[in-house]
Design a protein around this motif. Structure first.
Motif, PDB file in Angstrom:
ATOM      1  N   ILE A  84       0.867  -1.172   0.000  1.00 38.95           N
ATOM      2  CA  ILE A  84       0.000   0.000   0.000  1.00 38.95           C
ATOM      3  C   ILE A  84       0.904   1.221   0.000  1.00 38.95           C
ATOM      4  O   ILE A  84       1.895   1.278   0.729  1.00 38.95           O
ATOM      5  N   ASN A  85       0.562   2.204  -0.830  1.00 36.88           N
ATOM      6  CA  ASN A  85       1.315   3.450  -0.902  1.00 36.88           C
ATOM      7  C   ASN A  85       0.481   4.594  -0.345  1.00 36.88           C
ATOM      8  O   ASN A  85      -0.725   4.667  -0.581  1.00 36.88           O
ATOM      9  N   CYS A  86       1.129   5.498   0.366  1.00 38.92           N
ATOM     10  CA  CYS A  86       0.506   6.715   0.874  1.00 38.92           C
ATOM     11  C   CYS A  86       1.397   7.893   0.498  1.00 38.92           C
ATOM     12  O   CYS A  86       2.523   8.009   0.989  1.00 38.92           O
ATOM     13  N   TYR A  87       0.886   8.724  -0.403  1.00 35.28           N
ATOM     14  CA  TYR A  87       1.626   9.898  -0.868  1.00 35.28           C
ATOM     15  C   TYR A  87       1.081  11.125  -0.145  1.00 35.28           C
ATOM     16  O   TYR A  87      -0.071  11.511  -0.363  1.00 35.28           O
ATOM     17  N   PRO A  88       1.877  11.772   0.713  1.00 34.83           N
ATOM     18  CA  PRO A  88       1.390  12.996   1.363  1.00 34.83           C
ATOM     19  C   PRO A  88       1.366  14.159   0.365  1.00 34.83           C
ATOM     20  O   PRO A  88       2.168  14.212  -0.569  1.00 34.83           O
ATOM     21  N   ILE A 111      -2.911  -1.727 -10.044  1.00 29.04           N
ATOM     22  CA  ILE A 111      -2.953  -0.554  -9.174  1.00 29.04           C
ATOM     23  C   ILE A 111      -4.424  -0.344  -8.829  1.00 29.04           C
ATOM     24  O   ILE A 111      -5.265  -0.263  -9.724  1.00 29.04           O
ATOM     25  N   LEU A 112      -4.710  -0.304  -7.539  1.00 29.00           N
ATOM     26  CA  LEU A 112      -6.067  -0.047  -7.066  1.00 29.00           C
ATOM     27  C   LEU A 112      -6.060   1.265  -6.300  1.00 29.00           C
ATOM     28  O   LEU A 112      -5.334   1.407  -5.309  1.00 29.00           O
ATOM     29  N   ASN A 113      -6.842   2.224  -6.771  1.00 27.63           N
ATOM     30  CA  ASN A 113      -6.929   3.525  -6.110  1.00 27.63           C
ATOM     31  C   ASN A 113      -7.878   3.459  -4.923  1.00 27.63           C
ATOM     32  O   ASN A 113      -8.990   2.940  -5.032  1.00 27.63           O
ATOM     33  N   ILE A 114      -7.440   4.015  -3.815  1.00 36.48           N
ATOM     34  CA  ILE A 114      -8.233   4.000  -2.591  1.00 36.48           C
ATOM     35  C   ILE A 114      -9.039   5.278  -2.436  1.00 36.48           C
ATOM     36  O   ILE A 114     -10.128   5.268  -1.872  1.00 36.48           O
ATOM     37  N   ASN A 115      -8.538   6.382  -2.953  1.00 36.39           N
ATOM     38  CA  ASN A 115      -9.302   7.630  -2.874  1.00 36.39           C
ATOM     39  C   ASN A 115      -9.195   8.396  -4.191  1.00 36.39           C
ATOM     40  O   ASN A 115      -8.295   8.174  -4.997  1.00 36.39           O
ATOM     41  N   THR A 116     -10.144   9.295  -4.379  1.00 32.20           N
ATOM     42  CA  THR A 116     -10.188  10.140  -5.573  1.00 32.20           C
ATOM     43  C   THR A 116      -9.378  11.396  -5.308  1.00 32.20           C
ATOM     44  O   THR A 116      -9.528  12.035  -4.266  1.00 32.20           O
ATOM     45  N   ASN A 117      -8.504  11.733  -6.254  1.00 38.23           N
ATOM     46  CA  ASN A 117      -7.688  12.944  -6.143  1.00 38.23           C
ATOM     47  C   ASN A 117      -7.114  13.261  -7.521  1.00 38.23           C
ATOM     48  O   ASN A 117      -7.372  12.536  -8.485  1.00 38.23           O
ATOM     49  N   ASN A 118      -6.341  14.326  -7.632  1.00 43.80           N
ATOM     50  CA  ASN A 118      -5.800  14.709  -8.940  1.00 43.80           C
ATOM     51  C   ASN A 118      -4.416  14.111  -9.223  1.00 43.80           C
ATOM     52  O   ASN A 118      -3.772  14.472 -10.197  1.00 43.80           O
ATOM     53  N   GLY A 119      -3.969  13.160  -8.408  1.00 40.39           N
ATOM     54  CA  GLY A 119      -2.757  12.405  -8.720  1.00 40.39           C
ATOM     55  C   GLY A 119      -3.074  11.327  -9.749  1.00 40.39           C
ATOM     56  O   GLY A 119      -4.247  11.035 -10.019  1.00 40.39           O
ATOM     57  N   LEU A 132      -5.979   7.781 -13.863  1.00 45.07           N
ATOM     58  CA  LEU A 132      -6.379   8.787 -12.891  1.00 45.07           C
ATOM     59  C   LEU A 132      -6.791   8.140 -11.578  1.00 45.07           C
ATOM     60  O   LEU A 132      -7.301   7.021 -11.557  1.00 45.07           O
ATOM     61  N   SER A 133      -6.593   8.862 -10.491  1.00 44.14           N
ATOM     62  CA  SER A 133      -6.910   8.348  -9.160  1.00 44.14           C
ATOM     63  C   SER A 133      -8.392   8.531  -8.852  1.00 44.14           C
ATOM     64  O   SER A 133      -8.801   9.559  -8.312  1.00 44.14           O
ATOM     65  N   GLN A 134      -9.170   7.535  -9.197  1.00 42.71           N
ATOM     66  CA  GLN A 134     -10.597   7.496  -8.882  1.00 42.71           C
ATOM     67  C   GLN A 134     -10.829   6.349  -7.905  1.00 42.71           C
ATOM     68  O   GLN A 134     -10.402   5.223  -8.166  1.00 42.71           O
ATOM     69  N   GLU A 135     -11.494   6.635  -6.810  1.00 46.38           N
ATOM     70  CA  GLU A 135     -11.738   5.640  -5.772  1.00 46.38           C
ATOM     71  C   GLU A 135     -12.258   4.322  -6.349  1.00 46.38           C
ATOM     72  O   GLU A 135     -13.154   4.311  -7.189  1.00 46.38           O
ATOM     73  N   ASN A 136     -11.668   3.223  -5.904  1.00 43.54           N
ATOM     74  CA  ASN A 136     -12.064   1.855  -6.265  1.00 43.54           C
ATOM     75  C   ASN A 136     -11.920   1.567  -7.766  1.00 43.54           C
ATOM     76  O   ASN A 136     -12.596   0.701  -8.296  1.00 43.54           O
ATOM     77  N   SER A 137     -11.042   2.284  -8.443  1.00 43.98           N
ATOM     78  CA  SER A 137     -10.747   1.932  -9.831  1.00 43.98           C
ATOM     79  C   SER A 137      -9.444   1.136  -9.842  1.00 43.98           C
ATOM     80  O   SER A 137      -8.510   1.438  -9.099  1.00 43.98           O
ATOM     81  N   GLY A 138      -9.425   0.099 -10.662  1.00 44.65           N
ATOM     82  CA  GLY A 138      -8.254  -0.751 -10.764  1.00 44.65           C
ATOM     83  C   GLY A 138      -7.737  -0.781 -12.182  1.00 44.65           C
ATOM     84  O   GLY A 138      -8.520  -0.694 -13.139  1.00 44.65           O
ATOM     85  N   ARG A 158      -2.756  10.638  -1.042  1.00 41.23           N
ATOM     86  CA  ARG A 158      -3.156   9.781  -2.159  1.00 41.23           C
ATOM     87  C   ARG A 158      -2.787   8.361  -1.739  1.00 41.23           C
ATOM     88  O   ARG A 158      -1.619   8.071  -1.475  1.00 41.23           O
ATOM     89  N   TRP A 159      -3.796   7.499  -1.661  1.00 41.37           N
ATOM     90  CA  TRP A 159      -3.559   6.114  -1.296  1.00 41.37           C
ATOM     91  C   TRP A 159      -3.837   5.217  -2.488  1.00 41.37           C
ATOM     92  O   TRP A 159      -4.835   5.392  -3.197  1.00 41.37           O
ATOM     93  N   ASN A 160      -2.951   4.244  -2.707  1.00 45.90           N
ATOM     94  CA  ASN A 160      -3.237   3.196  -3.679  1.00 45.90           C
ATOM     95  C   ASN A 160      -2.545   1.906  -3.257  1.00 45.90           C
ATOM     96  O   ASN A 160      -1.693   1.900  -2.376  1.00 45.90           O
ATOM     97  N   ILE A 161      -2.978   0.839  -3.881  1.00 44.17           N
ATOM     98  CA  ILE A 161      -2.378  -0.466  -3.639  1.00 44.17           C
ATOM     99  C   ILE A 161      -1.675  -0.890  -4.910  1.00 44.17           C
ATOM    100  O   ILE A 161      -2.227  -0.767  -6.008  1.00 44.17           O
ATOM    101  N   ASN A 162      -0.457  -1.368  -4.756  1.00 43.27           N
ATOM    102  CA  ASN A 162       0.345  -1.848  -5.867  1.00 43.27           C
ATOM    103  C   ASN A 162       0.530  -3.361  -5.663  1.00 43.27           C
ATOM    104  O   ASN A 162       1.099  -3.773  -4.659  1.00 43.27           O
ATOM    105  N   PHE A 163       0.031  -4.136  -6.630  1.00 42.64           N
ATOM    106  CA  PHE A 163      -0.024  -5.595  -6.514  1.00 42.64           C
ATOM    107  C   PHE A 163       0.674  -6.175  -7.743  1.00 42.64           C
ATOM    108  O   PHE A 163       0.197  -6.030  -8.855  1.00 42.64           O
ATOM    109  N   ASN A 164       1.822  -6.801  -7.531  1.00 47.40           N
ATOM    110  CA  ASN A 164       2.566  -7.460  -8.606  1.00 47.40           C
ATOM    111  C   ASN A 164       2.366  -8.959  -8.477  1.00 47.40           C
ATOM    112  O   ASN A 164       2.483  -9.515  -7.386  1.00 47.40           O
ATOM    113  N   TYR A 165       2.063  -9.613  -9.611  1.00 53.91           N
ATOM    114  CA  TYR A 165       1.779 -11.053  -9.571  1.00 53.91           C
ATOM    115  C   TYR A 165       2.146 -11.721 -10.885  1.00 53.91           C
ATOM    116  O   TYR A 165       2.316 -11.063 -11.916  1.00 53.91           O
TER     117      TYR A 165
END
Length: 167
Positions: A84-88, A111-119, A132-138, A158-165
């Protein structure tokens, strides 16, 4: 593949609640893409690069994501890394350098966006649109695509999840 409402609303809400709570520990990472690049973010590793679960939050956050990927990717093989990433907010947008998340020759990234923002996430290949960072978009893409994060200026984090598989 970009998908809005990537997770069921109830599952996503549970994940977002944990991520945005003051109970999830965050660890400073000095460098957005490479150590020492002069930028910082906070991360929380759920599965490390040795494929070991490294967080007690895995069952609430990681397991539902793995289950969803198994639905979307029938050839899913294993988690390589899940964080999980948190960008201040830093008052102006910062861009990391273009990078690959891993050195493996073949893998996918969600990449799963946790919140909506302009990042957003930008790709070196200009034929791939910014994610674009739109909540619950993957967004699932080939892990060999160089990409970078662009920080937000309109929300505190700005929160997102980065999942490599691997498939």
């Amino acid at each position: 593949m970009i998908k809005n409402n990537f997770l069921d609303k109830e599952i996503f809400t549970k994940i977002k609640t944990v991520i945005t709570s003051n109970e999830l520990p965050w660890y400073a990472q000095y460098g957005l893409a490479t150590e020492g690049d002069g930028k910082a973010l906070f991360t929380h590793i759920l599965v490390d690069e040795h494929q070991q679960i490294s967080s007690s939050a895995y069952n609430v956050i990681g397991k539902p994501l793995v289950d969803k990927i198994k639905e979307v990717e029938p050839d899913f093989f294993r988690v390589l890394r899940l964080k999980i990433n948190c960008y201040p907010n830093q008052a102006k947008p910062f861009k990391s350098s273009f990078h690959l998340d891993m050195t493996k020759s073949s893998y996918k990234t969600l990449i799963l966006n946790i919140n909506t923002n302009n990042g957003y996430t930008e790709f070196e290949n200009k034929e791939i649109p910014n994610f674009l960072s739109q909540e619950n978009s993957g967004y699932i893409f080939d892990g060999k695509e160089p990409h970078r994060s662009v920080s937000q200026t309109d929300t505190p984090y700005r929160w997102n999840i980065n999942f490599n598989y691997e498939c």
